[in-house]
Design a protein around this motif. Sequence first.
Motif, PDB file in Angstrom:
ATOM      1  N   GLU A  35       0.840  -1.190   0.000  1.00 14.32           N
ATOM      2  CA  GLU A  35       0.000   0.000   0.000  1.00 14.32           C
ATOM      3  C   GLU A  35       0.875   1.240   0.000  1.00 14.32           C
ATOM      4  N   GLU A  36       0.330   2.325  -0.526  1.00 18.40           N
ATOM      5  CA  GLU A  36       1.103   3.562  -0.596  1.00 18.40           C
ATOM      6  C   GLU A  36       1.444   4.067   0.799  1.00 18.40           C
ATOM      7  N   ASP A 111       2.664  -4.827  -8.611  1.00 19.37           N
ATOM      8  CA  ASP A 111       2.040  -3.657  -7.999  1.00 19.37           C
ATOM      9  C   ASP A 111       3.096  -2.840  -7.245  1.00 19.37           C
ATOM     10  N   TRP A 135       3.101  -0.292  -9.608  1.00 16.30           N
ATOM     11  CA  TRP A 135       2.531   0.938  -9.072  1.00 16.30           C
ATOM     12  C   TRP A 135       3.631   1.991  -9.118  1.00 16.30           C
ATOM     13  N   ASP A 164      -5.707  -1.865 -17.102  1.00 10.63           N
ATOM     14  CA  ASP A 164      -5.452  -1.795 -15.671  1.00 10.63           C
ATOM     15  C   ASP A 164      -6.100  -0.542 -15.098  1.00 10.63           C
ATOM     16  N   ARG A 165      -6.968  -0.718 -14.104  1.00  9.14           N
ATOM     17  CA  ARG A 165      -7.643   0.412 -13.472  1.00  9.14           C
ATOM     18  C   ARG A 165      -7.056   0.744 -12.099  1.00  9.14           C
ATOM     19  N   ARG A 166      -6.103  -0.023 -11.640  1.00 11.14           N
ATOM     20  CA  ARG A 166      -5.478   0.242 -10.345  1.00 11.14           C
ATOM     21  C   ARG A 166      -4.152   0.983 -10.508  1.00 11.14           C
ATOM     22  N   THR A 167      -3.327   0.524 -11.441  1.00  8.90           N
ATOM     23  CA  THR A 167      -2.055   1.196 -11.713  1.00  8.90           C
ATOM     24  C   THR A 167      -2.054   1.608 -13.183  1.00  8.90           C
ATOM     25  N   ASP A 168      -1.725   2.836 -13.439  1.00 12.96           N
ATOM     26  CA  ASP A 168      -1.841   3.420 -14.771  1.00 12.96           C
ATOM     27  C   ASP A 168      -0.745   2.892 -15.697  1.00 12.96           C
ATOM     28  N   HIS A 196      -5.488  -5.397 -13.952  1.00 14.46           N
ATOM     29  CA  HIS A 196      -4.367  -5.299 -13.026  1.00 14.46           C
ATOM     30  C   HIS A 196      -3.777  -6.662 -12.673  1.00 14.46           C
TER      31      HIS A 196
END
Length: 250
Positions: A35-36, A111, A135, A164-168, A196
């Motif tokens: 996670e970020e 990710d 990510w 991918d809709r989570r990481t561009d 993703h």
Amino acid sequence: MQQRATQGREARLARAAGPVPGAVGGVVLLLPAGEETSTRRPKPFDGYALRPLARRLTRAGGEAGLVAHVVRYRGRGWNGAQAELVRDARWAADEVVRRYGDVPICLAGVDMGARAALRAADHEAVNSVLALAPWLPEDDVAAPLEPVRQLAGRRVLIVHGTDDRRTDPELSFRFAGRAKKANRDVCRFEVHSDGHGLAQHRFEVASLAVDFTLGALFGRPFSRPLQDALAAPPPLGLRMPLAAGFGRTL
């Protein structure tokens, strides 16, 4: 399993698959998603999604002495400048050297783990990086760009689904473009219509990962698509389509 306690938490190296230590010729370190920002401990099953890839890699590279380990982070968060997942990735590479000696390492992440793999590539034992759906932060004029100089001298493969809709995927393309200027041995494959998790083309992605890893760690010839992607100038080698059925006809 060995472990190191740090600030009340542990980074762990879980043996996923591979030969006995005396026969080790190369190691893949698999870095799960994160996670970020988070101070939470990892979940018990965070690395399980990478175990099928680990088994596939070691089945293909077992005769050459390939071992795979899944890294369990001390915490789930990247946490800004602390880059905690990078520290755990570097610790894991140190642990590989301690256990197995002078063997080449491929960092393979997904990710946020892919970002950690790309960042930790400057470890002296790392000779290659596999980044799946990485990510990467948005370009920000007020912040430095994600570094690429640490990739010099390493072979780098980035794989990203176009849906991918989570990481561009556009961010990984821009990153790959900058990395290619610092290191010619960078390529990027696009998995059209995949998301993703790269689930629709799981077999093809795993086949590409095997092709890349065995070539980078043991000098086996790369498949023609991978050779072409590494040799092609931008943007061709950074938008290489992963063909349906890749790996079934190699």
